[in-house]
Design an enzyme around this catalytic site. Sequence first.
Site, PDB file in Angstrom:
ATOM      1  CG  HIS A   1       7.894  -6.621   0.707  1.00 61.42           C
ATOM      2  ND1 HIS A   1       6.730  -6.000   1.097  1.00 61.42           N
ATOM      3  CD2 HIS A   1       7.971  -7.765   1.429  1.00 61.42           C
ATOM      4  CE1 HIS A   1       6.134  -6.737   2.024  1.00 61.42           C
ATOM      5  NE2 HIS A   1       6.874  -7.814   2.251  1.00 61.42           N
TER       6      HIS A   1
ATOM      7  CD  GLU B   1      -1.354   0.162   3.669  1.00 61.50           C
ATOM      8  OE1 GLU B   1      -2.538  -0.085   3.408  1.00 61.50           O
ATOM      9  OE2 GLU B   1      -0.945   0.399   4.816  1.00 61.50           O
ATOM     10  CG  HIS B   2       3.674   1.811   2.595  1.00 56.06           C
ATOM     11  ND1 HIS B   2       4.147   0.771   3.354  1.00 56.06           N
ATOM     12  CD2 HIS B   2       2.715   2.409   3.342  1.00 56.06           C
ATOM     13  CE1 HIS B   2       3.528   0.746   4.517  1.00 56.06           C
ATOM     14  NE2 HIS B   2       2.648   1.725   4.532  1.00 56.06           N
TER      15      HIS B   2
ATOM     16  CB  CYS C   1       8.628  -1.216  -2.399  1.00 50.24           C
ATOM     17  SG  CYS C   1       8.118  -2.073  -0.909  1.00 50.24           S
TER      18      CYS C   1
HETATM   19 ZN    ZN Z   1       6.292  -0.816  -0.380  1.00 54.23          ZN
END
Ligand code: ZN
Length: 197
Positions: free
Chosen positions: A153, A85-86, A155
């Site tokens: 992840h 969600e970031h 990210c």
């Molecule tokens: Zn993230």
Amino acid sequence: MSTPNPIRARGPIDLPKIQQAAADLLAGLGYDLNDESLRDTPSRVARMYEELLTVKPFESTTFPNDGEYDELVVVRDIPFHALCEHHLLPFTGVAHVGYIPGPRIVGLSKLARVVDMYSRDLQVQERMTAQVANWLEETLQPRGVGIVLEAEHLCMTVRGVRAPGSRTTTSSVRGLLRHDPRTRAEFFALVGASTGA
Ligand code: ZN
């Protein structure tokens, strides 16, 4: 039956709005949307997000635990992917789902459906782990629940610290799996994770 702990409430998916936003994103990044190879990207992006964030409905039929089975049931290596969600980048990995039945049991394939359901939301791995545990607790009133998620992840691996190959492990243990050291150790040994130490 109603779904315990449904994924968070949100409005309906608005495909034209997502498509416009994707076009704006590309334009903001300096790309020419008249480029033939990019022309259909906004509509593809919109359909992709719709697919990633739409829960497939399923019947969570449960059965009485007639045999009074009271040992661990563990399904290992359930693959999942979710969007963080970031950053709206995927995190992908496997879930290990275990429980010690109480009065009700559930079809084993449904455990994969539960993981899938909570993956179709903008997520953080910690919350998703707890949501799967809550679902089992509320649906089955089991004597214990153990959930482990291991994920990479994007990210973390393609941006920021760029730590390719790093995996994040989260766990949620309830009932006997939380309070009985022997059962807890057995669960973590079965799923091959080290978080039970
Ligand atoms: Zn993230």
